[in-house]
Write an enzyme that holds these catalytic residues in place. Structure first.
Site, PDB file in Angstrom:
ATOM      1  N   ALA A  31       0.831  -1.202   0.000  1.00 27.22           N
ATOM      2  CA  ALA A  31       0.000   0.000   0.000  1.00 27.22           C
ATOM      3  C   ALA A  31       0.865   1.251   0.000  1.00 27.22           C
ATOM      4  CB  ALA A  31      -0.936  -0.007   1.207  1.00 27.22           C
ATOM      5  N   GLU A  69      10.293   3.830   6.511  1.00 26.58           N
ATOM      6  CA  GLU A  69      10.092   2.407   6.789  1.00 26.58           C
ATOM      7  C   GLU A  69      10.903   2.012   8.013  1.00 26.58           C
ATOM      8  OE1 GLU A  69       9.533  -1.418   7.243  1.00 26.58           O
ATOM      9  OE2 GLU A  69       8.331  -0.274   5.812  1.00 26.58           O
ATOM     10  N   ASN A  72       4.468  -7.365   4.325  1.00 21.60           N
ATOM     11  CA  ASN A  72       3.732  -8.578   3.971  1.00 21.60           C
ATOM     12  C   ASN A  72       3.639  -8.777   2.466  1.00 21.60           C
ATOM     13  OD1 ASN A  72       3.069  -9.878   6.348  1.00 21.60           O
ATOM     14  ND2 ASN A  72       1.169  -8.740   6.650  1.00 21.60           N
ATOM     15  N   THR A  73       3.541  -7.677   1.732  1.00 26.46           N
ATOM     16  CA  THR A  73       3.372  -7.769   0.285  1.00 26.46           C
ATOM     17  C   THR A  73       4.482  -8.579  -0.361  1.00 26.46           C
ATOM     18  OG1 THR A  73       2.280  -5.618   0.248  1.00 26.46           O
ATOM     19  CG2 THR A  73       3.142  -6.423  -1.838  1.00 26.46           C
ATOM     20  N   GLY A 118       1.123 -12.983  -4.545  1.00 27.36           N
ATOM     21  CA  GLY A 118       0.706 -11.866  -5.390  1.00 27.36           C
ATOM     22  C   GLY A 118      -0.599 -12.035  -6.122  1.00 27.36           C
ATOM     23  N   ASP A 120       1.721  -0.585  14.509  1.00 27.07           N
ATOM     24  CA  ASP A 120       2.266   0.758  14.755  1.00 27.07           C
ATOM     25  C   ASP A 120       1.322   1.875  14.301  1.00 27.07           C
ATOM     26  OD1 ASP A 120       4.215  -1.200  14.877  1.00 27.07           O
ATOM     27  OD2 ASP A 120       5.828   0.129  14.281  1.00 27.07           O
ATOM     28  N   ARG A 122     -11.565 -19.003   4.185  1.00 28.54           N
ATOM     29  CA  ARG A 122     -10.459 -19.333   5.084  1.00 28.54           C
ATOM     30  C   ARG A 122     -10.936 -19.369   6.536  1.00 28.54           C
ATOM     31  NH1 ARG A 122      -5.873 -15.389   2.332  1.00 28.54           N
ATOM     32  NH2 ARG A 122      -5.243 -16.815   0.674  1.00 28.54           N
ATOM     33  N   GLU A 174      -3.625  -2.834   5.024  1.00 26.81           N
ATOM     34  CA  GLU A 174      -4.066  -3.639   6.158  1.00 26.81           C
ATOM     35  C   GLU A 174      -4.203  -2.843   7.445  1.00 26.81           C
ATOM     36  OE1 GLU A 174      -3.010  -7.956   8.255  1.00 26.81           O
ATOM     37  OE2 GLU A 174      -1.699  -7.146   6.695  1.00 26.81           O
ATOM     38  N   ALA A 193      -6.515  -9.335  -1.017  1.00 28.47           N
ATOM     39  CA  ALA A 193      -5.620  -8.403  -0.324  1.00 28.47           C
ATOM     40  C   ALA A 193      -4.869  -7.499  -1.287  1.00 28.47           C
ATOM     41  CB  ALA A 193      -4.629  -9.174   0.544  1.00 28.47           C
TER      42      ALA A 193
END
Length: 644
Positions: free
Chosen positions: A148, A167, A175-176, A181, A409, A472, A608, A623
């Site tokens: 994102a 970062e 996570n990406t 993908g 965070d 899931r 997320e 996602a």
């Protein structure tokens, strides 16, 4: 912690040395020379060559063999420069590649043992020098460099905005970068190759029959009904889909509890973002293949073409998103600061967010001012205490398949300036976690068969207990009720026949005890400790249902889904925390909403860290279109705010 880890590795190194695990290089009369050592990484052995001079000083370390994931586990190899420069093995593991880091340190330790020197002499701590404080004045600040965040940075930079990305980790991706993908999007052209089954029709018609007093939901149902009627008139054979049906499935699949306005925008913009990713960013997707991700409910999954992107097969398509978005953003002037966790947002007297502060891992401080700040810090699945807290004690497992940076965070940053947090109890547990390594990683075994329709799930008694193409959430909850909270995933060889591109990976999974293979079901049952007669009867009944269209658990029936071609494979699976659906409340502009329902000026969020799309269950494959679409929207709107 560092000394304790080192002591354990030294002890292990000594033991390995006595059992032949250390492979000394050619004999040398003195200390000077090059020596080989082996350590255990995340995916297999890490082999290094360590060169010492006459005084025993490390002058070079080279990794000669490894099986670590490129761009993830290989981040540990960044430690080599520090080890050589400081003549030390006392380095802290890279937080996003802990097992790989430990394997590297173990390998170097064993090489030192092979050289006949005492590894304890190489335990000198590295003294980090504090860098200089920095002040930035930019148009847009992006906090978090996952999918994102990088989509936001790319879209904002594309509009000419000056962009700073902060970062907290040593590497971007989050996570990406760890995922395969899969990108869900309605795509009539590719879906024309998929047959519309009776079960597919029944699912659509069941959704259309939903009774509701909610005018928003009724409007969405009516739109799907119109799309379906048009499909019946003009097609009626190949797979039906539309952005409205994607939206309705997302809403219903998420327990019918989330924001229909956001979900509609998500489904409508997913194809637009997919085109942007392909045409502008340069991410190649397979042009002749569409499939249903496990837990995805519909065949609308687009797969990254790794051969076109990297020249090699594999299932880690997520890194392609990150690599391409980073290249696109930085070419347009975006600045990326890693090792820079943001500690607070800066707010003016009117309550608008005007920047942030970050403290680098070297102790220096970044003070950044901007017109807009975008929070894209990911979820909280890697923080077991938060998971336990927000699930009200229901989810006690510490296993997760999230990046270690997913510690919530952004939630605290938003909450500190009045941001509203919603749906925090909605936490997805993935059914395909890896109990063999006692971690939450979804096994690479799964990626080799790709489509949920070819799987069969049985418990430790050899019996089915769930529809394999269910959500899931449903699969995980049913799995937790089985013996030991585990299940066996069974596949045959039909999906990999005459395809040798995956042989090496499959063989490594078999060798490591992640999976079992046998020529017959009876032999497979013996290997996994299941009664052979029970397993054979289970498979026969399953196959019968796939062939006659009457599966006892309601799985979409297809002759392609039968389990009949040997050899047969089995892999042990367990639930693991996989995704958090709760987070910051946003509107359709990706602006953060406060606890009073008002927009917080200057603050956006995407990915997320937000909530409003997935309800209590994120459908498989949803996602990537979510984080890419709302990352792009946040970047576009943040850039536009500069001109206002």
């Amino acid at each position: 912690m560092k000394k304790k880890l080192l002591a354990g590795l030294l002890a292990l190194g000594m033991a390995v040395g006595m059992t032949g695990g250390v492979l000394p290089a050619a004999a040398s009369d003195g200390v000077a020379g090059t020596y080989e050592g082996v350590g255990t990484g995340r995916n297999g052995d890490i082999v290094v060559e360590v060169t010492l001079d006459d005084d025993g000083v490390i002058t070079d370390i080279e990794v000669t063999e490894h099986e670590e994931t490129d761009g993830v586990g290989t981040l540990a190899f960044d430690l080599i420069d520090t080890m050589v420069e400081n003549n030390t093995i006392a380095v802290d593991a890279v937080s996003s590649a802990t097992l790989s880091s430990e394997g590297l340190i173990e390998a170097v330790t064993n090489a030192l043992i092979a050289a006949g020197v005492d590894p304890a002499d190489y335990e000198n701590d590295v003294e980090a020098e504090q860098g200089m404080d920095t002040t930035y004045n930019v148009d847009v600040i992006v906090v978090g460099a996952g999918g994102a965040g990088m989509a936001a940075a790319a879209s904002a930079a594309e509009q000419g905005a000056s962009v700073l990305v902060l970062e907290k980790s040593a590497a971007i991706g989050g996570n990406t970068k760890l995922g395969e993908g899969t990108y869900n999007s309605a795509d009539p052209e590719l879906q024309a190759s998929v047959e519309m089954t009776a079960d597919n029709c029944a699912e659509v018609e069941e959704a259309l029959a939903t009774e509701t007093d909610d005018p928003e939901l009724q409007a969405l149902i009516d739109d799907v009904a119109a799309d379906y009627a048009e499909w019946q008139e003009t097609n009626g054979e190949t797979l039906f889909d539309s952005v409205n049906w994607h939206a309705l499935q997302t809403y219903i699949g998420g327990g019918s509890i989330d924001n229909i306005e956001l979900i509609r925008l998500y489904a409508e913009q997913a194809p637009v973002t997919l085109e942007w990713l392909e045409d502008e960013i340069g991410i190649p997707f397979k042009s002749d293949y569409i499939f249903m991700a496990i837990g995805g409910k519909w065949a609308r999954g687009h797969q990254v073409d790794l051969v076109a992107a990297t020249g090699a097969e594999g299932d880690n398509g997520g890194r392609v998103y990150i690599d391409k978005l980073e290249e696109y953003a930085t070419e347009r002037g975006a600045i990326i600061e890693t090792n820079s966790p943001v500690t607070s947002l800066l707010v003016n007297e009117d309550g608008a967010v005007i920047g942030c502060e970050a403290t680098r891992t070297d102790g220096s401080v970044i003070t950044a001012y901007a017109t807009s700040v975008i929070l894209t810090t990911g979820g909280y699945g890697a923080d077991s205490e938060l998971v336990l807290k927000y699930s009200d004690g229901a989810i006690t497992t510490t296993l997760h398949s999230c990046a270690v940076t997913s510690t919530g965070d952004g939630l605290s940053l938003a909450e500190a300036v009045g941001g509203n947090l919603i749906n925090l109890d909605q936490i997805q547990v993935h059914p395909l976690g890896d109990p063999i390594d006692d971690c939450g990683c979804v096994s690479e075994f799964v990626g080799n068969w790709l489509s949920a329709t070819e799987y069969l799930f049985v418990n430790k008694e050899g019996e089915r207990f769930i529809n394999e193409d269910n959500t899931r959430y449903a699969i995980s909850m049913a799995e937790l009720e089985q013996t030991d909270g585990e299940m066996w995933l069974i596949v045959d060889s039909s999906e990999i026949a005459d395809d040798d591109t995956r042989d090496e990976l499959i063989e490594s999974l078999l060798a490591d005890g992640h999976s079992y293979v046998a020529d017959t079901l009876e032999e497979l049952a013996e290997l996994i400790g299941v009664d052979p007669d029970t397993l054979v009867a289970t498979v026969e009944k399953y196959n019968e249902g796939m062939l006659n269209g009457e599966d006892e658990y309601g799985k979409s029936a297809s002759a392609d889904s039968v389990i009949e071609q040997g050899p047969f494979y089995a892999s042990l699976r367990t639930p693991t925390v996989h995704y958090t659906m709760g987070g910051i409340e946003i509107n359709t502009e990706a602006q953060v909403i406060d606890t009073e329902g008002n927009v917080i000026e200057g603050l956006y969020a995407a990915g997320e860290v937000t909530s409003g799309i997935h309800g209590n269950n994120r459908l498989g494959g949803n996602a990537y279109p979510d984080i890419m679409t709302f990352g792009r929207i946040a970047g576009l709107n943040a850039a536009a705010a500069v001109a206002e």
